[in-house]
Every structure is written in C-alpha cells, then in structure tokens.
Design a protein around this motif. Structure first.
Motif, PDB file in Angstrom:
ATOM      1  N   LYS A 246       0.759   0.361  -2.680  1.00 50.96           N
ATOM      2  CA  LYS A 246       0.096  -0.882  -2.283  1.00 50.96           C
ATOM      3  C   LYS A 246      -0.426  -0.785  -0.860  1.00 50.96           C
ATOM      4  O   LYS A 246      -1.341  -1.505  -0.470  1.00 50.96           O
ATOM      5  CB  LYS A 246       1.047  -2.069  -2.430  1.00 50.96           C
ATOM      6  N   GLY A 247       0.172   0.104  -0.063  1.00 53.77           N
ATOM      7  CA  GLY A 247      -0.328   0.332   1.290  1.00 53.77           C
ATOM      8  C   GLY A 247      -0.300  -0.909   2.144  1.00 53.77           C
ATOM      9  O   GLY A 247       0.655  -1.680   2.141  1.00 53.77           O
ATOM     10  N   PHE A 252      -1.678  -5.866  -5.000  1.00 55.00           N
ATOM     11  CA  PHE A 252      -2.355  -4.749  -5.647  1.00 55.00           C
ATOM     12  C   PHE A 252      -3.772  -5.119  -6.039  1.00 55.00           C
ATOM     13  O   PHE A 252      -4.687  -4.309  -5.953  1.00 55.00           O
ATOM     14  CB  PHE A 252      -1.580  -4.304  -6.891  1.00 55.00           C
ATOM     15  N   MET A 253      -3.975  -6.359  -6.494  1.00 56.17           N
ATOM     16  CA  MET A 253      -5.312  -6.736  -6.928  1.00 56.17           C
ATOM     17  C   MET A 253      -6.316  -6.616  -5.794  1.00 56.17           C
ATOM     18  O   MET A 253      -7.424  -6.100  -5.986  1.00 56.17           O
ATOM     19  CB  MET A 253      -5.322  -8.155  -7.489  1.00 56.17           C
ATOM     20  N   LEU A 254      -5.935  -7.081  -4.610  1.00 49.28           N
ATOM     21  CA  LEU A 254      -6.838  -6.970  -3.463  1.00 49.28           C
ATOM     22  C   LEU A 254      -7.118  -5.508  -3.150  1.00 49.28           C
ATOM     23  O   LEU A 254      -8.264  -5.123  -2.906  1.00 49.28           O
ATOM     24  CB  LEU A 254      -6.239  -7.676  -2.252  1.00 49.28           C
ATOM     25  N   MET A 258     -10.800  -3.514  -3.419  1.00 47.44           N
ATOM     26  CA  MET A 258     -11.342  -2.767  -2.283  1.00 47.44           C
ATOM     27  C   MET A 258     -11.568  -1.290  -2.622  1.00 47.44           C
ATOM     28  O   MET A 258     -12.370  -0.614  -1.977  1.00 47.44           O
ATOM     29  CB  MET A 258     -10.387  -2.876  -1.096  1.00 47.44           C
ATOM     30  N   GLU A 259     -10.872  -0.787  -3.628  1.00 53.35           N
ATOM     31  CA  GLU A 259     -10.983   0.631  -3.985  1.00 53.35           C
ATOM     32  C   GLU A 259     -12.186   0.936  -4.879  1.00 53.35           C
ATOM     33  O   GLU A 259     -12.443   2.110  -5.173  1.00 53.35           O
ATOM     34  CB  GLU A 259      -9.703   1.082  -4.698  1.00 53.35           C
ATOM     35  N   GLU A 394      -3.999   1.669 -11.542  1.00 50.47           N
ATOM     36  CA  GLU A 394      -4.305   0.253 -11.400  1.00 50.47           C
ATOM     37  C   GLU A 394      -3.037  -0.516 -11.757  1.00 50.47           C
ATOM     38  O   GLU A 394      -2.608  -0.512 -12.910  1.00 50.47           O
ATOM     39  CB  GLU A 394      -5.471  -0.152 -12.305  1.00 50.47           C
ATOM     40  N   ILE A 395      -2.458  -1.171 -10.764  1.00 50.97           N
ATOM     41  CA  ILE A 395      -1.154  -1.796 -10.933  1.00 50.97           C
ATOM     42  C   ILE A 395      -1.266  -3.269 -11.282  1.00 50.97           C
ATOM     43  O   ILE A 395      -0.506  -3.786 -12.095  1.00 50.97           O
ATOM     44  CB  ILE A 395      -0.306  -1.629  -9.651  1.00 50.97           C
ATOM     45  N   ALA A 396      -2.185  -3.988 -10.661  1.00 53.00           N
ATOM     46  CA  ALA A 396      -2.340  -5.418 -10.919  1.00 53.00           C
ATOM     47  C   ALA A 396      -2.681  -5.662 -12.379  1.00 53.00           C
ATOM     48  O   ALA A 396      -3.452  -4.910 -12.983  1.00 53.00           O
ATOM     49  CB  ALA A 396      -3.415  -6.014 -10.019  1.00 53.00           C
TER      50      ALA A 396
END
Length: 595
Positions: A246-247, A252-254, A258-259, A394-396
């Motif tokens: 998640k950094g 995660f969605m945000l 951004m990715e 993709e986690i979200a």
C-alpha cells in the motif's frame, strides 16, 4: 510517471540506487540516469542515456566507492527520449544535480519571468527547476532556495537534489507526485515507492504534499514550504507490508488509481515491438482472425471493459462481437455462430461464473482465450490461450487499474488484426499522460464531490461508447459509497427513468463523441429542467464553458479509459467523505469464486 531513488549513508549508494531503479522500472524506461559522488576524491560523476536500467548499469563506473547519489528512470513528457533530456538534470554551472517526477505546468512562464538569461541544454521542465534553485542559492541558503523554488512551481513534482558544494547533504521535496524516505541506521533513501527501500531500510516515512526534506547521513529533517518542522511517523517495512504494497497511500484503491499510467506503460513495453507492431502470440491473433464472431464473457467491471472491447473489435478489426454476462450465459446459452471464439475477461482469473461457461464451451469443442491479471489462475490455465494484462497486484475490491488495463489489452488484440490506421503505441502513451493530468487535479474533483454528491441517488448518462463508460462509473460509485447509482443510455431517460428525477438529483453526463455530443446535451437539458443538479465530464474537443471536468482528447474509442478516471475519483472521495471502508466495501469480495 518516473522512478526516483536517492541515497546518502555508509553503504554502497550505487548498488542501492541501481537496484532500486530496477524495481521501479515499470514507472518509466525510455531513459535512465544516475549521479554519484566519488568518496575517494570528492568528485561527482553522472551517467545517463536513452534505454533501460540494464543499459545504465552497463555504462556506470563501478571502480570507486560512493556514499551519495541520485538516480532516475524516465518516461518522456518534455522532450524526446535521449541523453540530453534524461535525468539527472543540472543547474547552469553544474552545481546542482536534480531528478524529477511530475510535470511543471508553468515552466515556460518561469523561464520568461526568472531565467531569460539562462542557457538550457535540454527540453525538460526539470532543468528549469535546477536553474531556479541555483539562482536563489546566490542570495539565500540552499534549503531556502529549494523552498523558494517550490513556491513558484505549478503542477506536480517529486524531487531529489544534490548540492555539489555540500556533499554531506541530500535534499528532497514533493507535491502530488509520490515520494518517501526509507530510514535505517546506515543511511536514508529517497524513493518514489517503498519497493526501492526493501532490504536496505527497515522504516519509511511517506512525505506529504509541499514538504521539504534535508538529509544528513542517517539524520533527516522534514519541513513544510515555509520551513516549519512537520510532525511525522516512521512506519516499519516488513515482509507483510511489502507483499500488499500500500506504500504511502491511505487506501489501496487510491494507490491503484494512481498506478494506472504506470500499468499502461508496462503494457506498452510488454506488447509492442520497437517498430510499433504488436508483440502477441501469433496463435492468439490467428484464433481471433479466423473466428466469425467473438463472444466476450465477463462480469462486473470486466464486463464493462468488454463492452469497450466490442467497440474496438468491430471498428478496428471488423469482427462481429457480443458481450454476455457470465452468470446468465452459463445456463442460458444463446444460438451461436458457426466458428466462434470465446474471450473470458477476469482480473483474478478465478471467477466462478466464467469458469462455468468455460467448462460448457470446452465440452462443445469451442476455442477460448482468457484475459487476466493472474497468469497462474484457473481461467488462464484452462483456456486454450491467455493474455496477461500486466496491471500488477490489485488489492482494493473496487477494480480500477484492471479495467483500464483490460481495455488496453483488448485494443492491442484488435489492432494486431487491422491495417494500422493509427499508431496505437503512441495513442496509448498519450492516454497515460492524460491520466496523469487528471490525477494532478484530484483535489478539484474532491471539491466537486462535496458539492454535487449530496443525495442518496445518482445517475450517469451518455450515448454510444460513453454509455459503456457510464456503466463502469456508476458501478464504482455504488459499490464503495453505497449511493444508489445507475448508468443509462441518455436517450432512454424519457422512456421511464426521467420519472425519478427530482429537485437536486445528481446527474453526471459523459460526453466525448463529436457525432452525438449535441444529443447527450439535449438529454442533459431535459433533466436539468426538472431540477437535476448536473455535472459534465467532457473532452476538450466537445466541451462547453460550463462543463466541470474537461479531459484531454484521445483516440475516440479510448475515451472510456480517460473519462473513467474522474469517475473513479468521484467514487473514492464520495466513500471517503462518508467514512466507509473503501478497500473492503460491505457484502463484496475481490475474487468471486462462487456462482
């Protein structure tokens, strides 16, 4: 988007930076560079060139030790990919080295107003920053000169800076573009992503917008743009954290929104040859080419991507294409063509409804292709062919980057069959840059959400390919904000749905197609006259002055990739302001493994 790695400490700066750049190469790979101090004589050396990090590694001198340096992987935005435009960039006299991620919107104005006597050696906006810092360093301290420069910059930036007059310091600052510092007892890393720090740092600090960092060995000070100390918290870097990645992001969605530019660029690098032709297994292209009809089988977001894929296959490759809901198709199969190809689209590759269809059509001897984010998944293993979308984990639960990556892959497959009426690699690159432009304006979109999404209901309307975008936009909003949202073909409003419009009902229109823009605006006026609170997402070529969100023009069939980005932010901020669990919305799961 570009990758930044800098280091100061007692370890080998060259090793840390090179390895970090390799981990961040998905952020940009058309050029790379590194600036290092020779600890033996104090000199600074810079190596940079067009090409990948492996090429940079091959041209870097490893004969001396270095404890200070900055490195960069670049995806060109200002100036063609070449040695001159590669980072690091230097100031007028060469005193400052700088690497930059982001886009400075007012760099031309800054040249005119502050640097009209400077001589530039590149076409980049980054070099302007270096010249400004040096200009102000004549009359103030270096950290004051950097903060003064920050105050003049409009746009996005993540910067790592070396002052060759003071080789015991490393400086960094950021606004909008991601940047963090990795901390250990041996030194400090500056990086775009925590991946670059793993194995070298045990703690990290994500930097806030418009903050400035001065690093001295293992010590660092974080200040705001006016010089006030910023309270911060070091977070541990451990295996569990690294796995979920998640950094610096709160959700995660945000992070995954951004990715998306990076994911598109990974796709471009994976599926195109140097001459612009597609790099796809010929057996896959032959399977598509020899079919008389394509049947896209999917669910949820993947099905919405499939609708755009239908547009692409029919306009680029002229192959009739149908899109079907997997859960319906599995037990209510329509009359099929003589020589079909089934295309299964799934982020996880484990969706049970899709597998049920796959089992049925395999039993009938039909051919199959899976498009998935997980090449080891069941659908990938069991289909005749598979294509990996290369979006990364993709986690979200609410899918974002998988959707745009799926459309990109579908476009490449269609493009591989047609007579190349356009340069697809160039067009997808333009989309990636345009997405970054939207990302930089996310604060503005957040303000619109607070103003417009105040009701329990919301409607998205559009025509043609914009209607497909409305389906995905409405899905994003409903699944994480719990606002009852529907996407409608704009022309269908007056056939029933307009009865639901009342005073203050939010209606969001997506308008990107010249041929039918006026029709959608007519429908918009119909709901507006009945009290709807309207918001418009449009492209530059069809926008009107009152439109709230205007995005860049891209190849028209790619507009759903671009117009969905504001919709993703709308969903994210709507859920955020309501205090909901954005990454794990109620009643939903990421991988739907039951029918």
């Amino acid at each position: 988007m570009c990758g930044i790695v800098g280091y100061i400490g007692t370890k080998d700066a060259r090793e840390i930076i090179i390895n970090g750049l390799k981990r961040l190469e998905y952020r940009g790979y058309d050029s790379a560079g590194i600036a290092l101090q020779n600890c033996e004589n104090g000199d600074f050396n810079m190596y940079k060139d067009k090409g990948r990090v492996a090429h940079l590694e091959s041209i870097t001198d490893f004969s001396y030790s270095s404890c200070l340096g900055i490195g960069h992987t670049r995806w060109a935005t200002h100036g063609v990919p070449n040695q001159e435009n590669s980072h690091p960039q230097t100031s007028n006299t060469g005193r400052f080295f700088i690497v930059h991620n982001g886009v400075i919107d007012n760099y031309k104005e800054l040249i005119t107003s502050h640097l009209n006597d400077s001589v530039f050696s590149s076409e980049t906006d980054t070099e302007v920053i270096a010249h400004l810092i040096e200009r102000y360093s004549y009359t103030m301290s270096v950290n004051e000169a950097i903060r003064k420069t920050m105050s003049l910059l409009e746009g996005s930036y993540a910067l790592a800076i070396i002052d060759t007059y003071n080789p015991y310091r490393l400086y960094a600052c950021k606004n909008k573009s991601p940047l963090l510092i990795g901390v250990s007892d041996d030194g400090v890393i500056v990086a775009s992503d925590v991946m670059a720090c793993v194995g070298y740092s045990d703690r990290f600090v994500p930097l806030e917008d418009k903050t400035f960092v001065e690093i001295d060995g293992a010590k660092y000070h974080i200040r705001d743009i006016i010089g006030k100390e910023v309270v911060h918290k070091e977070r541990p870097i451990d295996v569990d954290y690294f796995n979920i990645e998640k950094g610096e992001f709160s959700h995660f969605m945000l992070k995954e929104i951004m990715e998306q530019p990076a994911a598109l660029r990974t796709i471009i690098g994976t599926y195109f040859n140097d001459d612009g032709s597609v790099r796809v297994n010929r057996n896959i292209l032959d399977a598509i080419r020899t079919s008389d009809r394509l049947y896209i089988i999917a669910a949820g977001t993947s099905m919405n991507a499939g609708y755009v894929g239908k547009e692409l296959f029919e306009t680029l490759a002229e192959i009739p294409t149908e899109v079907h809901i997997a859960s319906e198709f599995a037990y209510n199969m329509p009359l099929l063509s003589d020589n079909p190809l089934f295309i299964f689209i799934s982020q996880s590759g484990e969706t049970a409804d899709l597998r049920a269809v796959l089992v049925n059509i395999k039993a009938k001897g039909y051919r199959s292709l899976t498009i998935t984010n997980v090449k080891t998944s069941t659908l990938a293993r069991e289909a005749d062919h598979y294509v990996e979308i290369m979006a990364g984990p993709e986690i979200a639960v609410a899918s974002t980057k998988a959707y745009t990556a799926q459309i990109a892959i579908l476009s490449i497959l269609a493009y591989g069959l047609e007579s190349h009426r356009m340069d697809l690699r160039k067009e997808l690159s333009k989309v990636a840059i345009s997405i970054e432009n939207i990302i930089d304006r996310r604060d503005y979109i957040e303000a619109l959400v607070e103003e417009y999404l105040t009701k329990r209901n919301c409607f998205y309307i559009g025509r043609g390919i914009d209607y497909y975008g409305c389906l995905e936009a409405s899905l994003k909003l409903k699944e994480i904000s719990y606002i009852q949202t529907e996407g409608f073909a704009a022309g269908e409003l007056k056939h029933g749905t307009i009865a639901l419009i009342e005073e203050g009902t939010p209606v969001i229109a997506i308008i990107s197609q010249r041929a039918i823009a006026k029709n959608t605006r007519s429908n918009l006026n119909e709901v507006k006259s009945r009290g709807a609170k309207t918001l418009v997402i449009s492209t530059k070529s069809v926008h009107q002055s009152e439109d709230q969100i205007v995005v860049d023009d891209v190849y028209e069939s790619f507009s759903p990739i671009l117009t969905v980005i504001p919709a993703q932010f709308i969903a994210y901020y709507a859920a955020l302001h309501r205090g909901y669990d954005i990454d794990k919305p109620r009643n939903l799961a990421k991988s739907v493994t039951v029918e």
